[in-house]
Design an enzyme around this catalytic site. Sequence first.
Site, PDB file in Angstrom:
ATOM      1  N   HIS B 118      -6.241  -0.216   3.742  1.00 55.52           N
ATOM      2  CA  HIS B 118      -5.357  -0.705   4.399  1.00 55.52           C
ATOM      3  C   HIS B 118      -5.927  -0.834   5.914  1.00 55.52           C
ATOM      4  CE1 HIS B 118      -1.851  -0.513   1.546  1.00 55.52           C
ATOM      5  NE2 HIS B 118      -2.579   0.164   1.154  1.00 55.52           N
ATOM      6  N   GLU B 170      -6.224   3.925   5.925  1.00 57.36           N
ATOM      7  CA  GLU B 170      -5.851   3.109   7.090  1.00 57.36           C
ATOM      8  C   GLU B 170      -6.836   3.104   8.113  1.00 57.36           C
ATOM      9  OE1 GLU B 170      -3.151   1.366   7.713  1.00 57.36           O
ATOM     10  OE2 GLU B 170      -1.796   2.024   6.198  1.00 57.36           O
TER      11      GLU B 170
END
Lengths: 306, 306
Positions: B118, B170
């Site tokens: 992500h 992330e």
Amino acid sequence: MSSYSSSARFDEARRVAIFGGTHGNEMSGVTLVNLWVKNGSEIQRKMVDTKPFITNPRAVEKCTRYVDTDLNRAFTPENLSALGEGDLPYEVQRAQEINRIFGPKGSPEAYDVIFDLHNTTSNMGCTLILESSKDYFNLQMMNYIKVTALRSYFCCVNIVLCDWFIAGLEVGPQPQGVLRSNIFEAMRVILKHALDFIELFNEGRTGVEFPTCTVEVFRVLERIDYPRDANGNIIAMVHPNLQDGDWEPLNPGDPMFLTFDGKTLHYQGSGTIYPTFINEAAYYEKQQAFVTTRRETLVASAIRKA
Amino acid sequence: MSSYSSSARFDEARRVAIFGGTHGNEMSGVTLVNLWVKNGSEIQRKMVDTKPFITNPRAVEKCTRYVDTDLNRAFTPENLSALGEGDLPYEVQRAQEINRIFGPKGSPEAYDVIFDLHNTTSNMGCTLILESSKDYFNLQMMNYIKVTALRSYFCCVNIVLCDWFIAGLEVGPQPQGVLRSNIFEAMRVILKHALDFIELFNEGRTGVEFPTCTVEVFRVLERIDYPRDANGNIIAMVHPNLQDGDWEPLNPGDPMFLTFDGKTLHYQGSGTIYPTFINEAAYYEKQQAFVTTRRETLVASAIRKA
């Protein structure tokens, strides 16, 4: 609108529109215009009638750039005269509607000044976009904004597709769908000074003129695509040395792209250019990694109220 | 999968999946996985079978977060057992399909490790997201990555909604729809070290163990919404002092929001917190300005191959 003597003469700019949400995910303009629709005291001036207006409400609702097609490219003569009403793409319908309210283009009923508020993901700071280097009213306005208030400010002579008396304003970097306070405040300050300029111009007592001035601008030269393979797939990224370097000189031999397998591609041109709109999110679909510009100094004729 | 003696024992992690495009506009994962689908030599290890996989191809095609509903929230027991096939939202169909290929959840056939790649618009650097503080395999892997290669690196114990043996990654800040070379390279390096760790673990000659270690983590406490008026409209932005300050301490009395009319709202809590996911684009629709975390030091038991 203009006529010449020693200084160019312009009619008062009584009717001013501020467009937000032309791209529905560019949040500074969307937020400012929504605020001003509720309470416009901040943008009112005695001699100016200012109308804040959300241009693409469906895209704003969805927080997306557009619904069917880019509204910012929809104001073509073909679109504006197209028949078909509900069968037309949403943004074409909307362009016709906006043209009826704020135009028609080139007519005496058209608004005098239109600000179109945009954000960019590029590190462009504050950028005013003009259509013409002969647009002395806007050049004088830019000069006023620059001198009056802003230090870290750049202006960019670019092609805008509306041939209204329109001033595009780009502020970044800000991701799509995000509101950053620094970008929001920068846009707000520019608008304040722009409206102050118009008010000052309108007040124009006999003999008051904005004297001839020089304005540094960047003139757009060409659009540079990402490097691609034979199938059209992107094979490189903006080089880290170029990323966020909007308005900085790019010289022959400077790094420009970095391929996914680690090779640096260099700028092969013959002279210095000034890239901007570097790695703008919305321009991937337009096959554009950045645009090149060259620096110019324009002379803006003196202007005064007709 | 684990059993205890002096060190926790885990089976080999033979089958590893790397998911990209769970959100179709998070370009580092999309680009890396697309590259590796074409040529996987970089992610192959002798004792690991690694499968790169685009999880939400329609969203990738449209360069949007999702088509019907957030895939990352779609792996619920209700969705995975829902009937209706083509009538279900696209991402629910897709969750079922992914569960059939890489699961089923909790079954012996399920993949051993899944990385879900992500990007965030927040200034979070590199963040690994875990489900459980008892997940010693992943904690050891994080420790390995951190110690081996990365200096500016943070890990965050967060709740992930898949209860697979999954590691969310992330990396930011990166606008949606944009590929930045620094973010791309950071993600690539983390994946490299993660796969190296798994290979090293699988090789595990008799007696080789990863000894007990301590890992600094941030445990998510709560989600903080933007200030709103009585109609639910946002009336403030993340304060410039807090913007981009992910993982930095926020103390009682520190500025937190700035209202559109210029008032500063301060953090009123009783103790220091560490905000993250500050001003993430995708969380506006989740009514979330940032999440609060507290710092903790976890002890990861020694692990060795069963």
